[in-house]
Design a protein around this motif. Structure first.
Motif, PDB file in Angstrom:
ATOM      1  N   GLU A  85      53.837  56.396  25.723  1.00 20.42           N
ATOM      2  CA  GLU A  85      54.982  55.646  25.240  1.00 20.42           C
ATOM      3  C   GLU A  85      54.908  55.645  23.725  1.00 20.42           C
ATOM      4  O   GLU A  85      53.864  55.436  23.145  1.00 20.42           O
ATOM      5  N   GLY A  86      56.012  55.904  23.076  1.00 17.46           N
ATOM      6  CA  GLY A  86      56.018  55.954  21.626  1.00 17.46           C
ATOM      7  C   GLY A  86      56.213  57.366  21.112  1.00 17.46           C
ATOM      8  O   GLY A  86      56.504  57.581  19.958  1.00 17.46           O
ATOM      9  N   ALA A  90      53.426  58.111  17.994  1.00 22.72           N
ATOM     10  CA  ALA A  90      52.174  57.645  18.587  1.00 22.72           C
ATOM     11  C   ALA A  90      51.172  58.793  18.671  1.00 22.72           C
ATOM     12  O   ALA A  90      49.981  58.603  18.387  1.00 22.72           O
ATOM     13  N   LEU A 108      49.211  51.548  16.076  1.00 23.60           N
ATOM     14  CA  LEU A 108      49.896  51.635  17.368  1.00 23.60           C
ATOM     15  C   LEU A 108      50.418  50.269  17.811  1.00 23.60           C
ATOM     16  O   LEU A 108      51.529  50.164  18.336  1.00 23.60           O
ATOM     17  N   TYR A 111      53.485  49.419  15.634  1.00 17.68           N
ATOM     18  CA  TYR A 111      54.610  50.252  16.071  1.00 17.68           C
ATOM     19  C   TYR A 111      55.184  49.741  17.388  1.00 17.68           C
ATOM     20  O   TYR A 111      56.400  49.600  17.537  1.00 17.68           O
ATOM     21  N   GLU A 112      54.313  49.439  18.332  1.00 14.16           N
ATOM     22  CA  GLU A 112      54.785  48.955  19.635  1.00 14.16           C
ATOM     23  C   GLU A 112      55.486  47.607  19.500  1.00 14.16           C
ATOM     24  O   GLU A 112      56.485  47.351  20.173  1.00 14.16           O
ATOM     25  N   ARG A 115      58.965  48.287  18.361  1.00 15.64           N
ATOM     26  CA  ARG A 115      59.764  48.853  19.455  1.00 15.64           C
ATOM     27  C   ARG A 115      60.208  47.753  20.418  1.00 15.64           C
ATOM     28  O   ARG A 115      61.363  47.725  20.851  1.00 15.64           O
TER      29      ARG A 115
END
Length: 127
Positions: A85-86, A90, A108, A111-112, A115
Motif C-alpha cells: 500500500e502506498g 513507499a 512510511l 506518508y500513511e 493518505r
C-alpha cells in the motif's frame, strides 16, 4: 473454464518477462548489457523476457540491480510479493540505501497518516 495452475504460472512468466523488457528498453540497455550487469547469460535473459523461463527471486534481484530499479517492484510483477500500500513512493522509501530502518519507518508512518487523512476528507460530506 478456469485456467490450470500451469497456465497461470506460465502467464506470470510472460508478464514478468515483458515487464523486464519494458524496463530494459526504457533504461536504453541492450539485452547483452543487462545480462552482464545481472550476471546471467544472454540466452537465459532472453528466455526470461520471452516468458520461457521463470526467474528465481535471486535472479530477479540481480536483474533489478542491473536495471537500477527496486527488486521489490520485480517481485510484485512476478507475483512473489503483493503490492505494498502506498505504491511507488513507499517502494522508494523502503529501498533508499542512505536511510536507516528507523528513518524509513518514520517516513512510511507519516506518508500513511497523510493518505488516511486525505481519504477521510474525501469521504466526508460537504458542510
Amino acid at each position: 473454464m478456469d485456467k490450470s495452475i500451469d497456465e497461470a504460472v506460465a502467464d506470470l512468466g510472460r508478464d514478468i518477462g515483458e515487464y523486464i523488457r519494458q524496463q530494459r528498453n526504457t533504461a536504453k540497455i541492450s539485452l547483452r548489457q543487462l545480462a552482464k550487469l545481472a550476471g546471467v547469460s544472454n540466452p537465459y535473459l532472453s528466455q526470461i523476457e520471452r516468458g520461457l523461463r521463470k526467474p528465481s527471486a535471486e535472479i530477479l534481484q540481480q536483474i533489478a540491480k542491473g536495471l537500477r530499479i527496486s527488486a521489490e517492484a520485480l517481485y510484485v510483477e512476478a507475483g512473489i510479493l503483493e503490492q505494498r500500500e502506498g505504491g511507488a513512493l513507499a517502494d522508494a522509501i523502503v529501498t533508499a540505501p542512505d536511510l536507516t530502518e528507523r528513518q524509513k519507518q518514520v517516513l512510511l508512518d507519516v506518508y500513511e497518516s497523510f493518505r488516511r487523512e486525505n481519504t477521510a476528507t474525501k469521504t466526508k460530506p460537504e458542510e
